[in-house]
Scaffold this active site. Structure first.
Site, PDB file in Angstrom:
ATOM      1  N   GLY A   1      -4.835  -2.658   5.299  1.00  0.00           N
ATOM      2  CA  GLY A   1      -3.979  -3.697   4.713  1.00  0.00           C
ATOM      3  C   GLY A   1      -4.467  -5.098   5.046  1.00  0.00           C
ATOM      4  NE  ARG A   2      -5.723  -4.622  11.278  1.00  0.00           N
ATOM      5  CZ  ARG A   2      -5.089  -3.445  11.351  1.00  0.00           C
ATOM      6  NH1 ARG A   2      -3.944  -3.275  10.703  1.00  0.00           N
ATOM      7  NH2 ARG A   2      -5.602  -2.454  12.061  1.00  0.00           N
TER       8      ARG A   2
ATOM      9  CG  HIS B   1       0.394 -35.979  17.380  1.00  0.00           C
ATOM     10  ND1 HIS B   1       0.441 -37.274  17.832  1.00  0.00           N
ATOM     11  CD2 HIS B   1      -0.713 -35.900  16.592  1.00  0.00           C
ATOM     12  CE1 HIS B   1      -0.589 -37.961  17.336  1.00  0.00           C
ATOM     13  NE2 HIS B   1      -1.299 -37.148  16.570  1.00  0.00           N
TER      14      HIS B   1
ATOM     15  CD  GLU C   1      -0.929  -4.803  11.676  1.00  0.00           C
ATOM     16  OE1 GLU C   1      -1.449  -4.736  10.536  1.00  0.00           O
ATOM     17  OE2 GLU C   1       0.292  -4.966  11.859  1.00  0.00           O
TER      18      GLU C   1
ATOM     19  CE  LYS D   1      -3.605   1.035   2.457  1.00  0.00           C
ATOM     20  NZ  LYS D   1      -4.427   1.270   3.662  1.00  0.00           N
TER      21      LYS D   1
ATOM     22  CE  LYS E   1       6.692  -0.874   9.913  1.00  0.00           C
ATOM     23  NZ  LYS E   1       5.563  -0.305   9.117  1.00  0.00           N
TER      24      LYS E   1
ATOM     25  CD  GLU F   1       9.809  -5.737   6.664  1.00  0.00           C
ATOM     26  OE1 GLU F   1       9.407  -4.694   6.091  1.00  0.00           O
ATOM     27  OE2 GLU F   1       9.617  -5.970   7.872  1.00  0.00           O
TER      28      GLU F   1
END
Ligand code: F6P
Length: 541
Positions: free
Chosen positions: A261-262, A378, A347, A200, A502, A206
């Site tokens: 964004g999410r 397990h 978030e 966005k 950040k 990253e």
């Protein structure tokens, strides 16, 4: 009559006290048909909440709480484009992306329509081999470069709905760790690989690092500079930045600030989905979400899937004081569901002050975690069954999840239902003694076999893991998340907490590069400085 939320809070606290040492099994004994009342459904989803520690008093109070907090009106406001993201002064119109309430937003609806049309054209051209790389060969692989909401949703959906005849193989790279991109590219043909740079902001470190290295990979393979743009598409609000980076405008698809964004997989941010699964699958995904939106607009709280999911989590966290919420999908195709829901819920609702800045009087989002069944059995189910921690859970139970060996699928289903039952009934002291006696255990050893059970949880049945049903499930969790934010009085759509890390990373990086760099390293604590210098010595030879 306006129902007073405070009075309902007191009612629920009293109800909690009433239920104090009640067993869910006893509630079933008293009312064997409770499962017929304690459920709600929509579009191929059934939420069975009969194995929650609730009775009619609690249920009624929770439903009244929905009215006291005007949850239906809150959803109408979100769909109508009200400024629900108060700290950033924005709407949150992810519902419009899948065609809900288009008549209320003519301009934005037109922009969504245009973007979808551009997506469909691009997808068709790529699938037909009309849009190719520098060697004029059709693309075989698409690599989605993005992180958070620009990765988790499309990654989850592409894996959940993957078919052998995929028109393009989808890969996802998110981490700045070069291993992520390198491992993905190792098996790919540069000439036939397409990259979608999803961001966005078009500033996420990253994503820009991975995009830069992807470009270098193409160049190293001989891609002429003028043909590099053919191997990239971008999805961003910052089209100019993407063009300056080297992606032609015609290959940049828009996303807007009124989409979080999410909450964005329904937009061009989800481009990898139709590329990997076909356009009709993406349309079915949108259709399923749109149907759930309509259900949420039309259904009264007691029959409203996301409202009930939110009320149950509110009951669990505020009144039963559970701190974690396990999502346990019994389908390998849903292996990335929990990763996606972690960002969506934590978030969104991992907040500590209200929209007006008041400290919250109780916990906000629980820690959401979990993994596919039967694998978790397990791994951590021992703690769930005999640990000291309280938890709530959603066991996701698709009736159909792909094809495959029927006996194996029957075993999976048996385990899903067995764990749901075990969470409720546990193993009583008498049962433990009986088993222990047969093993020659003494009294103390017999107590090792006791399992308290009585863990409140929902069993969420899905007709099948199909695009439409999955669209509904995701939309249900989106709206549940929003309703919880309304109940808690917080903003579900900002994420100021992620900025600090950040900023600090930017001050540490120079120290890693040049030992004793001129940065104001006094701003760092001695432990961080020491670790940074250790890394420098190990790496910057
Ligand atoms: O985690 C912070 C965040 O801003 C998320 O909200 C977002 O989904 C992700 O980073 C990626 O942001 P962008 O799409 O701008 O690269």
């Amino acid at each position: 009559m306006t129902i007073d939320a405070q009075a309902l809070h007191e009612q629920l606290r009293e109800a909690r006290a009433e239920l104090g040492h009640q067993q869910i099994t006893a509630l079933f004994d008293a009312d064997p048909q409770r499962h017929e009342r304690y459920q709600c459904q929509s579009n191929g989803l059934v939420v069975d909440f009969s194995k929650h520690l609730i009775n009619d008093h609690v249920w009624q109070s929770l439903i009244e709480l929905a009215s006291a907090h005007a949850l239906p009106d809150a959803f109408t406001a979100l769909v109508a484009g009200h400024c629900v993201n108060t700290s950033e002064g924005r709407p949150a119109l992810h519902t419009l992306l899948r065609g809900t309430a288009v008549e209320q937003h003519p301009e934005n609806a037109a922009a969504v329509h245009d973007a979808l049309a551009r997506m469909e054209t691009l997808v068709t051209r790529l699938h037909k081999g009309e849009d190719t790389g520098w060697t004029e060969q059709a693309f075989t692989d698409v690599v989605n470069i993005g992180i958070g909401g620009s990765d988790l949703g499309p990654r989850f959906i592409c894996d959940a709905l993957k078919t052998p005849e995929a028109p393009l193989r989808a890969h996802f790279v998110a981490n700045v760790d070069p291993e992520d991109l390198d491992r993905t590219l190792a098996s790919l043909d540069p000439a036939r690989t397409l990259f979608v740079v999803c961001s966005k902001s078009f500033t996420t470190e990253e994503t820009l690092s991975n995009a830069r290295r992807a470009k270098a990979w193409l160049q190293a393979a001989g891609a002429p500079p003028n043909d590099l743009g053919q191997h990239f598409l971008a999805v961003t609000t910052q089209v100019t930045h993407a063009q300056q980076w080297g992606i032609p405008e015609a290959r940049c698809l828009p996303i807007w600030d009124w989409v979080g964004g999410r909450y964005s997989l329904w937009s061009a941010m989800g481009l990898a989905i139709p590329l990997a699964l076909g356009w009709s699958a993406f349309e079915a995904l949108l259709r399923g979400a749109r149907a759930l939106d309509q259900h949420t607009l039309e259904s009264p709280p007691a029959d409203n899937v996301p409202i009930m999911m939110a009320l149950l989590e509110f009951w669990q966290t505020r009144y039963l004081s559970t701190n974690t919420h396990a999502v346990l999908p019994y389908a390998q195709r849903l292996q990335h569901l929990t990763d996606f829901l972690q960002q969506l819920t934590m978030e969104s609702n991992g907040k500590r002050v209200s929209t007006s800045g008041e400290p919250l009087s109780s916990d906000s989002a629980p820690v959401l975690w979990g993994s596919v069944g039967t694998n978790g059995q397990h791994s951590y189910y021992q703690l769930l069954h005999q640990g000291t921690r309280s938890f709530s859970a959603d066991i996701i139970f698709p009736l159909i999840s792909g094809g495959g060996d029927l006996p194996a699928r029957r075993s999976l289903a048996a385990h899903a239902l067995a764990q749901s039952r075990a969470f409720m009934v546990g193993r009583s002291p008498d049962e433990a003694k009986e088993i222990g006696a047969s093993r020659g255990f003494n009294e103390g050893e017999c107590r090792q076999l006791e399992i308290p059970g009585n863990h409140s949880h929902s069993l969420i049945l899905m007709d099948a893991v199909t695009p439409e049903c999955l669209g509904g499930l995701i939309a249900a969790y989106e709206h549940k998340t929003y309703f919880l934010a309304v109940l808690l009085g917080i903003n579900a759509f900002d994420q100021w907490g992620v900025e600090l890390g950040k900023e600090i990373a930017a001050t540490i990086e120079p120290l890693l590069q040049t030992a004793g760099a001129s940065v104001d390293s006094d701003a760092l604590d001695p432990a961080t400085r020491q670790a940074a210098l250790a890394w420098h010595q190990a790496n910057e030879k």
